[in-house]
Design a protein around this motif. Sequence first.
Motif, short mmCIF file in Angstrom:
data_model
loop_
_atom_site.label_atom_id
_atom_site.label_comp_id
_atom_site.label_asym_id
_atom_site.label_seq_id
_atom_site.Cartn_x
_atom_site.Cartn_y
_atom_site.Cartn_z
N HIS A 163 -6.53 15.53 2.71
CA HIS A 163 -5.53 15.56 3.78
C HIS A 163 -6.19 15.37 5.15
O HIS A 163 -5.72 14.59 5.98
CB HIS A 163 -4.79 16.90 3.79
CG HIS A 163 -3.98 17.17 2.57
ND1 HIS A 163 -4.14 18.30 1.81
CD2 HIS A 163 -2.98 16.46 1.97
CE1 HIS A 163 -3.28 18.28 0.80
NE2 HIS A 163 -2.58 17.17 0.87
N LYS B 173 9.03 20.11 -3.08
CA LYS B 173 7.82 20.86 -3.43
C LYS B 173 7.79 22.21 -2.74
O LYS B 173 7.40 23.22 -3.34
CB LYS B 173 6.58 20.04 -3.06
CG LYS B 173 6.42 18.74 -3.84
CD LYS B 173 5.23 17.95 -3.33
CE LYS B 173 5.10 16.63 -4.05
NZ LYS B 173 3.96 15.82 -3.51
N ASP C 16 -1.33 6.01 -0.21
CA ASP C 16 -0.37 6.44 -1.22
C ASP C 16 1.05 6.55 -0.67
O ASP C 16 2.00 6.74 -1.43
CB ASP C 16 -0.79 7.79 -1.81
CG ASP C 16 -0.96 8.88 -0.75
OD1 ASP C 16 -1.20 8.54 0.41
OD2 ASP C 16 -0.85 10.06 -1.11
N SER D 100 -11.37 10.74 -3.50
CA SER D 100 -11.29 11.07 -4.92
C SER D 100 -12.44 12.00 -5.31
O SER D 100 -13.41 12.17 -4.58
CB SER D 100 -11.32 9.79 -5.77
OG SER D 100 -12.55 9.10 -5.58
N LYS E 196 -7.93 10.65 -7.84
CA LYS E 196 -7.39 11.01 -6.53
C LYS E 196 -7.35 12.53 -6.40
O LYS E 196 -6.90 13.23 -7.30
CB LYS E 196 -5.98 10.45 -6.36
CG LYS E 196 -5.30 10.89 -5.07
CD LYS E 196 -3.83 10.51 -5.06
CE LYS E 196 -3.10 11.20 -3.93
NZ LYS E 196 -1.65 10.95 -3.96
N SER F 109 -5.99 15.94 -5.70
CA SER F 109 -4.64 16.47 -5.64
C SER F 109 -4.64 17.90 -6.15
O SER F 109 -5.51 18.30 -6.92
CB SER F 109 -3.68 15.63 -6.48
OG SER F 109 -3.95 15.78 -7.86
N LYS F 110 -3.64 18.63 -5.69
CA LYS F 110 -3.51 20.01 -6.14
C LYS F 110 -3.18 20.08 -7.62
O LYS F 110 -3.63 20.98 -8.33
CB LYS F 110 -2.44 20.71 -5.30
CG LYS F 110 -2.88 20.99 -3.86
CD LYS F 110 -1.76 21.52 -3.02
CE LYS F 110 -0.84 20.42 -2.54
NZ LYS F 110 -1.47 19.49 -1.62
N SER F 111 -2.42 19.11 -8.12
CA SER F 111 -2.01 19.15 -9.52
C SER F 111 -3.18 18.95 -10.47
O SER F 111 -3.19 19.45 -11.59
CB SER F 111 -0.94 18.08 -9.78
OG SER F 111 -1.47 16.78 -9.53
N SER G 19 -8.92 20.08 -5.84
CA SER G 19 -8.85 20.14 -4.38
C SER G 19 -10.05 20.89 -3.81
O SER G 19 -10.50 21.89 -4.37
CB SER G 19 -7.56 20.84 -3.94
OG SER G 19 -6.43 20.12 -4.38
#
Length: 466
Positions: free
Chosen positions: A41, A74, A232, A263, A268, A270-272, A276
């Motif tokens: 971010h 979200k 994205d 990445s 990439k 990502s929190k999922s 992170s």
Amino acid sequence: MSLRFYDTSARQVREFVPLREGSASLYLCGATVQAPPHIGHIRSGVNFDILRRWLSHSGYDVTFCRNVTDIDDKIIRVAASEGVPWWQVTERNQRAFTRAYETLGCLPPTVEPRATGHVPEMIDLMRRLIDDGHAYASDDGCGDVYFDVRSYPSYGELSNQRLDQVMESSDSDPDRDKRDPRDFALWKGAKPGEPSWDTPWGRGRPGWHLECSAMATKYLGPSFDIHGGGLDLIFPHHENELAQSRAAGDGFAQYWLHNGMLSVGGEKMSKSLGNSLLIPQMVQKVRPVELRYYLGQAHYRSTIDYSDAALREAAAAYQRIEGFLTRAVEVLGEVAPADRVPDGFASALDDDLGVSQALAVVHGHVREGNTALASGGKEQAADIAGELRAMLAILGLDPLSEQWSSADQGLGEVVDALVAVALEQRKAARARKDYAAADAIRDQLAEAGIVVEDTPQGPRWDLRRG
């Protein structure tokens, strides 16, 4: 050389010609605050902070708008899972983003609007679109409002795809009353337990795309210069922003700039994915200014694949810059930033913000400056140091600036006093030719992370980095 950017909408590098001479308006898609920020971010924040600084240095009066998306699916899901109000999630995470931007030396935006504070502007935009036949309210009276993608012939141009290639929009429930599955939600009808606002078409909450169009045009006008964000976001977010704004008659953004992704192991961040790297943890590995160097050193459109080794290399590279300026100040006294930057540095940033090429100029100056100091060329070293500070200020990396020089000032004063005592003891040991004791003092300091360097001006110390 004129200032040029790679414009995603044109798919080529274009000369920057602002709408108003001497001014530059910049909108950046900021945080969706369902969670605290990771370095992916904040890379965007650093990239566009450098752009903003370069525009200002180039003589433009910059208006920089960076939004906060403080309501979306979200955020609602996180709030429900935690059993807290949605606004508690947004407040907590917006503060985390603000701290992260500040920690990495990003200048505050001119304005930072929140989506929930701009519902009247969103209602006005929806009304214009409905009146012109580009949007419609759901026939079932649930409060949904949709953009009719078939009503806008240029839909898909930003992302370079035809309408028949576009998949069904996933930003609304599949059983909602849409005329075309590709139509996207401007407004989502109220659901039990979710926040909602009144509109002429029923209570509900804004769609993500509508929020940004309303905020961008409120603060920058119907037409503005640059819209930024991550790669994205090109589709569907920026595609939908552009479509709804142009359909309503606004010129909207003239240039679209997109930063590359960060990445981890080729995936990439990502929190999922659980990969992170949050800012508070990262600044335990390296100093904030070194993390900024790492995130900003590559071309903004390139992909960065994170590794601890690459982070350490970036920190070491920054320390070489810092080391020269520290020695220059010790030898020369105060060094003021020069009034201008070297042509090679300016040409690099004019060429689509080529930070990596600009840093090559920076490190060339460091090498030349060290040579000048070693040979006693004080005047040359002063000129080099002044130009170096001017370049680093634009990159947000000047170690002598208030931002970074004061970061460890309190700790530095305490440690300096303690090290001074040890160095006096070492000096006394050497004076009486007790070199074993002098070496032992130096070794003990090294074990504590204090590096001592003997110079013609006397010993100097620094904290060992990395």
